[in-house]
Design a protein around this motif. Structure first.
Motif, PDB file in Angstrom:
ATOM      1  N   SER A 172       0.831  -1.215   0.000  1.00 34.70           N
ATOM      2  CA  SER A 172       0.000   0.000   0.000  1.00 34.70           C
ATOM      3  C   SER A 172       0.859   1.255   0.000  1.00 34.70           C
ATOM      4  O   SER A 172       0.527   2.242  -0.665  1.00 34.70           O
ATOM      5  N   ALA A 173       1.947   1.237   0.742  1.00 36.83           N
ATOM      6  CA  ALA A 173       2.841   2.398   0.785  1.00 36.83           C
ATOM      7  C   ALA A 173       3.394   2.688  -0.599  1.00 36.83           C
ATOM      8  O   ALA A 173       3.478   3.851  -1.012  1.00 36.83           O
ATOM      9  N   LEU A 174       3.749   1.651  -1.330  1.00 37.48           N
ATOM     10  CA  LEU A 174       4.276   1.831  -2.689  1.00 37.48           C
ATOM     11  C   LEU A 174       3.244   2.497  -3.586  1.00 37.48           C
ATOM     12  O   LEU A 174       3.560   3.409  -4.343  1.00 37.48           O
ATOM     13  N   TRP A 175       1.999   2.052  -3.495  1.00 40.01           N
ATOM     14  CA  TRP A 175       0.931   2.669  -4.290  1.00 40.01           C
ATOM     15  C   TRP A 175       0.736   4.121  -3.887  1.00 40.01           C
ATOM     16  O   TRP A 175       0.609   5.001  -4.738  1.00 40.01           O
ATOM     17  N   ILE A 176       0.720   4.382  -2.593  1.00 41.68           N
ATOM     18  CA  ILE A 176       0.494   5.746  -2.109  1.00 41.68           C
ATOM     19  C   ILE A 176       1.593   6.689  -2.604  1.00 41.68           C
ATOM     20  O   ILE A 176       1.297   7.742  -3.173  1.00 41.68           O
ATOM     21  N   VAL A 177       2.850   6.319  -2.394  1.00 38.82           N
ATOM     22  CA  VAL A 177       3.921   7.242  -2.778  1.00 38.82           C
ATOM     23  C   VAL A 177       3.986   7.420  -4.294  1.00 38.82           C
ATOM     24  O   VAL A 177       4.232   8.536  -4.768  1.00 38.82           O
TER      25      VAL A 177
ATOM     26  N   THR B  53       1.190   1.440 -13.284  1.00 41.41           N
ATOM     27  CA  THR B  53       1.592   2.334 -14.370  1.00 41.41           C
ATOM     28  C   THR B  53       0.427   3.222 -14.798  1.00 41.41           C
ATOM     29  O   THR B  53       0.576   4.448 -14.917  1.00 41.41           O
ATOM     30  N   LEU B  54      -0.730   2.630 -15.017  1.00 42.33           N
ATOM     31  CA  LEU B  54      -1.906   3.387 -15.440  1.00 42.33           C
ATOM     32  C   LEU B  54      -2.332   4.393 -14.368  1.00 42.33           C
ATOM     33  O   LEU B  54      -2.627   5.556 -14.672  1.00 42.33           O
ATOM     34  N   SER B  55      -2.330   3.962 -13.116  1.00 44.38           N
ATOM     35  CA  SER B  55      -2.715   4.864 -12.020  1.00 44.38           C
ATOM     36  C   SER B  55      -1.793   6.076 -11.933  1.00 44.38           C
ATOM     37  O   SER B  55      -2.253   7.211 -11.735  1.00 44.38           O
TER      38      SER B  55
ATOM     39  N   PHE C 273      11.335   3.977  -8.980  1.00 44.73           N
ATOM     40  CA  PHE C 273      10.971   2.877  -9.863  1.00 44.73           C
ATOM     41  C   PHE C 273      11.582   1.572  -9.369  1.00 44.73           C
ATOM     42  O   PHE C 273      11.019   0.501  -9.573  1.00 44.73           O
ATOM     43  N   SER C 274      12.710   1.646  -8.699  1.00 43.59           N
ATOM     44  CA  SER C 274      13.358   0.429  -8.217  1.00 43.59           C
ATOM     45  C   SER C 274      12.503  -0.290  -7.175  1.00 43.59           C
ATOM     46  O   SER C 274      12.452  -1.523  -7.157  1.00 43.59           O
ATOM     47  N   ALA C 275      11.825   0.443  -6.312  1.00 42.17           N
ATOM     48  CA  ALA C 275      10.941  -0.192  -5.329  1.00 42.17           C
ATOM     49  C   ALA C 275       9.765  -0.872  -6.030  1.00 42.17           C
ATOM     50  O   ALA C 275       9.366  -1.978  -5.665  1.00 42.17           O
ATOM     51  N   PHE C 276       9.232  -0.221  -7.029  1.00 42.09           N
ATOM     52  CA  PHE C 276       8.156  -0.812  -7.832  1.00 42.09           C
ATOM     53  C   PHE C 276       8.645  -2.096  -8.502  1.00 42.09           C
ATOM     54  O   PHE C 276       7.973  -3.126  -8.468  1.00 42.09           O
ATOM     55  N   SER C 277       9.833  -2.056  -9.086  1.00 43.02           N
ATOM     56  CA  SER C 277      10.393  -3.223  -9.769  1.00 43.02           C
ATOM     57  C   SER C 277      10.641  -4.374  -8.802  1.00 43.02           C
ATOM     58  O   SER C 277      10.371  -5.539  -9.116  1.00 43.02           O
TER      59      SER C 277
END
Length: 119
Positions: free
Chosen positions: A28-33, A97-99, A71-75
């Motif tokens: 959730s934190a990844l989505w939020i940031v 990506t879309l969000s 992007f590294s955290a997302f990856s």
């Protein structure tokens, strides 16, 4: 001077990201940031199209938002999902990506609606 601005902005962005990670579970934190950071990036990009304030742009976009969203955290999160849930990982990648693109677009449009024209 510009290196110092990026450095200080990056330090602030890193601390903000740490704060979000401290109070919200990792996915959730990844989505939020990423979504909040993308929204702010769109807003700031529009703002800096109107105003030539290079130092503030480096501080806010390259420094602060660059460190806040990574992007590294997302990856890394995506790679963890791929190992166990392939289709969920594909949904995660597409959805994130879309969000983020939509959030950046909304930020950009919101500033435009304030009646400010681009040079």
């Amino acid at each position: 001077m510009t290196v110092l601005l990026v450095f200080i902005g990056g330090a602030i962005g890193t601390l903000l990201r740490f704060a979000v990670n401290s109070v919200v579970e990792p996915v959730s934190a990844l989505w939020i940031v990423n979504v909040v950071g993308s929204f702010l990036m769109g807003l700031f990009q529009r703002y800096f199209m109107v105003r030539d304030e290079r130092n503030w742009q480096l501080f806010l976009t390259t420094g602060m938002l660059g460190a806040f969203t990574t992007f590294s955290a997302f990856s890394a999160q995506w790679l963890m999902l791929v190992k166990s849930h392939f289709w969920l990982s594909m949904s995660f990648a597409f959805g994130m990506t879309l969000s983020c693109i939509i959030a950046a677009g909304i930020g950009f449009v919101i500033y435009r609606r304030k009646g400010v024209s681009v040079k």
